[in-house]
Design an enzyme around this catalytic site. Structure first.
Site, PDB file in Angstrom:
ATOM      1  CG  PHE A 188      11.404  19.197  -3.381  1.00 15.20           C
ATOM      2  CD1 PHE A 188      10.400  19.765  -3.119  1.00 15.20           C
ATOM      3  CD2 PHE A 188      11.371  17.730  -3.788  1.00 15.20           C
ATOM      4  CE1 PHE A 188       9.044  19.274  -3.532  1.00 15.20           C
ATOM      5  CE2 PHE A 188      10.270  17.207  -4.114  1.00 15.20           C
ATOM      6  CZ  PHE A 188       9.348  18.000  -4.105  1.00 15.20           C
ATOM      7  NE  ARG A 198       0.752  12.739  11.125  1.00 16.01           N
ATOM      8  CZ  ARG A 198       1.003  13.421  10.256  1.00 16.01           C
ATOM      9  NH1 ARG A 198       1.820  13.958  10.088  1.00 16.01           N
ATOM     10  NH2 ARG A 198       0.169  13.107   9.081  1.00 16.01           N
ATOM     11  CE1 TYR A 239      -3.590   2.633   0.632  1.00 16.86           C
ATOM     12  CE2 TYR A 239      -2.246   3.400   2.201  1.00 16.86           C
ATOM     13  CZ  TYR A 239      -3.353   3.567   1.309  1.00 16.86           C
ATOM     14  OH  TYR A 239      -3.778   4.906   1.356  1.00 16.86           O
ATOM     15  NE  ARG A 272      -9.429   3.555   2.437  1.00 20.25           N
ATOM     16  CZ  ARG A 272      -8.458   3.908   1.450  1.00 20.25           C
ATOM     17  NH1 ARG A 272      -8.040   5.226   2.210  1.00 20.25           N
ATOM     18  NH2 ARG A 272      -8.171   3.466   0.222  1.00 20.25           N
TER      19      ARG A 272
END
Length: 465
Positions: A297, A222, A175, A232
């Protein structure tokens, strides 16, 4: 009061803010101003923190990443909506066709899906498509490919009952790969396509995937309570069922029993350790980057993640609310992402703290099943980062001496913005004034050096070849 964090916040706000390149001439020439303005506005609405990190990217890459993010956010909005579709089959059909409809039809839009700003993103998607269509062909191909593959992965999970989390670590990883690892791969390919990074970055599929997994697993750890309440969840059953005596994921949220609290900490600590084991690959990925803006970034979310994992480790607050790091610390972390020295210093610091927590708990008689794994990965992280962490410590010490020396000498310096964090001119001035020995000046110059180059420097070098 956290004085260093306050100083960092002021520095980031007034002295060294993340500079936006949206007003660059290249951007103005390439894209429809009104449509791009919408994309920038909606980006700030759906992810204020990420917007600043995207804006500081070089102008030749900024819009590509901005659109990539918005396209995937739109796709994610479709996946997240549990009520808009009459059946799972209908939702799967929309997901699988998304790369053709949203990215193939300039007039495509969707109403009644999502909430607030995410809903508006889908309603006004033609404006995003306008900017997408103006991207270079290579960037468009990357975005379409990743969107298609991510949608296929999301569709795989639509019919699954995730009320009690994923089945096991394998499904958990799968996932995370679909929703975050593919993002890492897409970004690496965009970096390479821009010419700001080496072409080989496009082939760093495994390391790119690990970067995404590290961030996604941190978010999942978290967000335990929020995800459980929403029905979910993603914590793997093969992990949490070892600790939940009731056999229900909600067991850990019941904090009025000592046994529940103990087992909850064992569980979260194993998941934090599992995430930490991705760090070596993340550090390796960062070491391969050459553009300073691209490095920053990538590095900012990574240091935020390690700080969040430290906050979650052995913390019962995970089970009663959302754990967040302080804003002042966030500013401090952002300022540490200018080079590998700062990033290594940050990872070394948090790995040391987590290991100390584990050892303290063990000394107090806590028999955490993940203790050995936790200590081993923290030791590995510290080994990988110790050299640069020491350089950072030495650099900080010398810079404090520099400031003290200037203050003692009565020298006033006006803070000014600059594309570089180098303090070499100040160091040279100190040495010339006799306030710093040549040996100390040399050490400080070495410690503040960095192999990263700005996009402007890289462009100049490429033009000279």
């Amino acid at each position: 009061m956290h004085v260093e964090e306050v100083f960092s916040a002021l520095t980031l706000l007034y002295v060294k803010p993340l500079k936006s390149n949206l007003e660059a001439d290249y951007v103005k020439k390439m894209y429809n101003a009104d449509d791009l303005a919408f994309c920038d506005e909606i980006l700030c609405k759906v992810s204020r923190s990420f917007a600043a990190v995207i804006r500081q990217l070089p102008s030749t890459l900024l819009v590509d990443v901005l659109i990539f993010y918005l396209v995937l956010r739109a796709l994610d909005t479709v996946e997240d909506d549990m009520t808009a579709f009459d059946s799972n089959e209908e939702k799967i059909k929309v997901l699988l066709a998304f790369h053709k409809t949203a990215l193939g039809d300039p007039n495509w839009r969707m109403d009644g899906v999502g909430e607030a700003d995410e809903k508006r993103l889908l309603q006004e998607f033609p404006k995003c498509h306008s900017v997408f269509a103006a991207l270079n062909p290579q960037s468009r191909r990357v975005i379409v490919d990743i969107t298609q593959r991510m949608a296929s992965g999301m569709a795989e999970f639509v019919g699954k009952d995730l009320g009690q989390g994923t089945a096991d670590i394998k499904q958990y990883n799968r996932y995370c790969h679909f929703v975050a690892g593919l993002v890492g791969e897409g970004l690496s390919r965009l970096f390479a396509a821009s010419g700001l990074e080496k072409p080989s970055m496009a082939s760093e599929v495994h390391l790119s995937d690990q970067m995404g997994l590290f961030l996604q697993k941190t978010n999942i750890i978290r967000d335990y309570l929020e995800d459980y309440v929403d029905g979910r969840a993603f914590w793997p059953q093969s992990v949490w069922k070892k600790y939940a005596k009731s056999g229900d994921l909600g067991y850990f949220a019941i904090q009025d029993k000592e046994e529940n609290r103990v087992q909850a900490l064992y569980c979260v600590n194993e998941l934090v350790t599992d995430a930490l084991e991705l760090v070596p690959d993340c550090l390796e990925y960062l070491s391969k980057l050459q553009c300073a803006e691209v490095f920053r970034f990538c590095a900012i979310p990574q240091v935020m993640a390690i700080a969040t994992l430290d906050k979650c480790y052995s913390n019962l607050d995970v089970f009663t609310g959302v754990v967040k790091i302080r804003k002042g610390m966030s500013c401090q972390l952002i300022l540490s992402t200018n080079d590998m020295m700062g990033v290594h210093g940050t990872f070394h610091s948090f790995a040391t703290i987590i290991a100390r927590k584990a050892r303290t708990a063990k000394a107090a008689g806590v028999e955490d099943p993940s203790y050995t794994r936790t200590i081993q990965i923290c030791h590995t992280i510290c080994e990988l980062t110790s050299q640069e962490a020491m350089r950072k410590k030495n650099s900080s010490t010398y810079k404090k001496s520099l400031i003290l020396g200037l203050s003692t000498a009565g020298i006033s310096l006006a803070a000014r913005r600059s594309e570089t964090t180098s303090v070499n001119p100040l160091i040279t001035g100190m040495a010339a004034a006799g306030l710093l020995t040549l040996s100390a000046a040399s050490k400080l110059m070495c410690s503040s050096s960095t192999p990263l180059k700005t996009a402007q420097t890289l462009e100049t070098e490429q033009n000279e070849k």
